[in-house]
Design a protein around this motif. Structure first.
Motif, PDB file in Angstrom:
ATOM      1  N   THR A 123       0.736  -1.372  -0.094  1.00  0.00           N
ATOM      2  CA  THR A 123       0.029  -0.100   0.130  1.00  0.00           C
ATOM      3  C   THR A 123       0.816   1.335   0.048  1.00  0.00           C
ATOM      4  O   THR A 123       2.172   1.038  -0.368  1.00  0.00           O
ATOM      5  N   TYR A 173      -1.038  -0.063  14.127  1.00  0.00           N
ATOM      6  CA  TYR A 173      -0.527  -0.211  12.979  1.00  0.00           C
ATOM      7  C   TYR A 173       0.499  -1.324  13.187  1.00  0.00           C
ATOM      8  O   TYR A 173       0.079  -2.618  13.729  1.00  0.00           O
ATOM      9  N   ASP A 193      -5.660  -3.070  17.047  1.00  0.00           N
ATOM     10  CA  ASP A 193      -5.890  -2.593  15.516  1.00  0.00           C
ATOM     11  C   ASP A 193      -6.861  -3.452  14.976  1.00  0.00           C
ATOM     12  O   ASP A 193      -7.272  -4.397  15.391  1.00  0.00           O
ATOM     13  N   ILE A 194      -7.926  -2.846  14.113  1.00  0.00           N
ATOM     14  CA  ILE A 194      -8.538  -3.468  13.391  1.00  0.00           C
ATOM     15  C   ILE A 194      -8.294  -4.625  12.214  1.00  0.00           C
ATOM     16  O   ILE A 194      -8.870  -5.431  12.014  1.00  0.00           O
ATOM     17  N   SER A 195      -6.732  -4.725  12.051  1.00  0.00           N
ATOM     18  CA  SER A 195      -6.425  -5.248  10.950  1.00  0.00           C
ATOM     19  C   SER A 195      -5.609  -6.530  11.330  1.00  0.00           C
ATOM     20  O   SER A 195      -4.544  -6.269  12.129  1.00  0.00           O
ATOM     21  N   LYS A 197      -3.925  -8.493   9.637  1.00  0.00           N
ATOM     22  CA  LYS A 197      -2.774  -8.561   8.654  1.00  0.00           C
ATOM     23  C   LYS A 197      -1.863  -7.567   9.369  1.00  0.00           C
ATOM     24  O   LYS A 197      -0.506  -7.869   9.503  1.00  0.00           O
ATOM     25  N   ILE A 198      -2.294  -6.524   9.746  1.00  0.00           N
ATOM     26  CA  ILE A 198      -1.151  -5.457  10.389  1.00  0.00           C
ATOM     27  C   ILE A 198      -0.673  -5.832  11.713  1.00  0.00           C
ATOM     28  O   ILE A 198       0.356  -5.855  12.199  1.00  0.00           O
ATOM     29  N   ARG A 220      -7.347  -7.604  18.149  1.00  0.00           N
ATOM     30  CA  ARG A 220      -7.832  -7.290  17.025  1.00  0.00           C
ATOM     31  C   ARG A 220      -9.241  -6.632  17.091  1.00  0.00           C
ATOM     32  O   ARG A 220     -10.140  -7.398  17.475  1.00  0.00           O
ATOM     33  N   PHE A 250     -15.117   0.233  10.905  1.00  0.00           N
ATOM     34  CA  PHE A 250     -14.946  -1.290  11.572  1.00  0.00           C
ATOM     35  C   PHE A 250     -16.554  -1.619  11.939  1.00  0.00           C
ATOM     36  O   PHE A 250     -17.200  -1.077  12.783  1.00  0.00           O
TER      37      PHE A 250
END
Length: 337
Positions: A123, A173, A193-195, A197-198, A220, A250
């Motif tokens: 990204t 992050y 964090d909502i991700s 993957k992060i 998460r 979210f």
């Protein structure tokens, strides 16, 4: 033209000399303030990221790349065009590897005592926000002072019967704040964090720095949701960092920094230990630094009447001319209770 660009690039790079012993990840060009309107160039070790926020220098892209190659012999250079033909800012910017290969865009960088993974093609954000470096380094130093972080103290703080110092990193992050906190002596550094993957990238950064994963360190979900859960559980933290995006979504909830930030600051204050610190920041360009710091202090003081502002500041020294453009702005303040 090519010589002029190369000369200006060398001058801009030399301005950042005070940071060279601290890190190999820094901004070496910050737009018009460095003589490159509409362009930023970030150094991530031997990798460089060019971001065009305006059309002014797009026609000189080849010459700028040649100047980078001549001066720094980079492993990889990635170019990102952040502005559409209509003038609208792009979050999914076109990316182009102009030196090296896609594989070369991945590597590690050093920041103080810490190391971090970066990927210039993941990204628009490679994995480390350079404008928060000075705050991350301070977080580590504050925990070092609080813990007296000798190896013996760190071992004791990890003992189940002595939970030690706790740190909370909201909108975490890739968990860089938490890596610094743990290196400074925090026993537990919780990341929300909502991700997923992060957060996985955060776990990779823990491993890169030889940090074990401790219970309760990765959550998460919505940062507001975590704070409310922590309130119910009676959790308390010795340091909190709240560095939200301007907007986030979210599970049907739309976070808007203008509307939701200060109520969240007040909620966070309820889970902050006396003697602790609380750093709040935003890249929202409409915020005024003095007013922002005043509002944060008022929100914290509603819970801790003796709270005081330790500092209010913008971006670090490599962000020359910070605040003059929407793509280079930061308001940050740290409150002690």
């Amino acid at each position: 033209m090519a010589f002029d660009l190369k000369n200006k690039l060398a001058i801009a790079h030399e301005k950042r000399a005070p940071l060279f012993d601290v890190t190999d990840a820094l901004r070496i060009v910050n737009g018009a303030a460095d003589g490159f309107p509409g362009l930023t160039i970030d150094k991530f070790g031997d990798r460089y990221q060019m971001q065009f926020f305006g059309p002014e220098l797009l026609t000189s892209k080849t010459e700028i790349v040649e100047a980078l190659a001549s001066l720094f012999n980079p492993v990889c250079v990635v170019s990102k065009e952040r502005l559409s033909s209509s003038g609208k800012s792009l979050e999914n910017a076109p990316m182009d590897v102009v030196i090296g290969t896609r594989e070369d865009a991945v590597g590690t960088v050093r920041e103080g005592n810490a190391n971090f993974h970066v990927d210039l093609l993941d990204t628009i954000n490679p994995g480390l926000f350079l404008d928060m470096r000075h705050v991350r380094l301070e977080v580590e130093e504050r925990f070092r002072e609080m813990s007296g972080a000798s190896p013996a103290n760190l071992e004791a703080s990890a003992h189940p019967e002595n939970p030690g110092l706790r740190f909370l990193n909201l909108f975490s992050y890739t968990c860089s704040f938490s890596v610094h906190a743990r290196l400074g002596g925090a026993a537990v550094a919780t990341n929300a964090d909502i991700s997923g993957k992060i957060l996985d990238k955060g776990r990779e950064n823990y491993a890169l720095n030889g940090l074990d994963l401790r219970p309760g360190e990765f959550f998460r979900g919505n940062a507001i949701e975590y704070v409310h859960w922590a309130q119910k559980k009676g959790l308390r933290f010795d340091g909190i960092v709240l560095d939200p995006p301007s907007f986030a979504r979210f599970k049907g909830f739309n976070f808007n920094v203008r509307e939701h930030l200060m109520p969240l600051v007040a909620d966070c204050a309820t889970i902050l230990n006396p003697g602790g610190f609380f750093m709040v920041s935003s890249n929202y360009s409409e915020f005024n630094l003095s007013a922002f710091a005043r509002d944060v202090l008022a929100a914290v003081s509603s819970v801790h009447p003796n709270a005081k502002t330790s500092w209010k500041k913008s971006q670090d020294v490599d962000f020359v001319g910070s605040g003059s453009t929407k793509d280079s702005c930061l308001v940050a303040t740290l409150v002690e209770v």
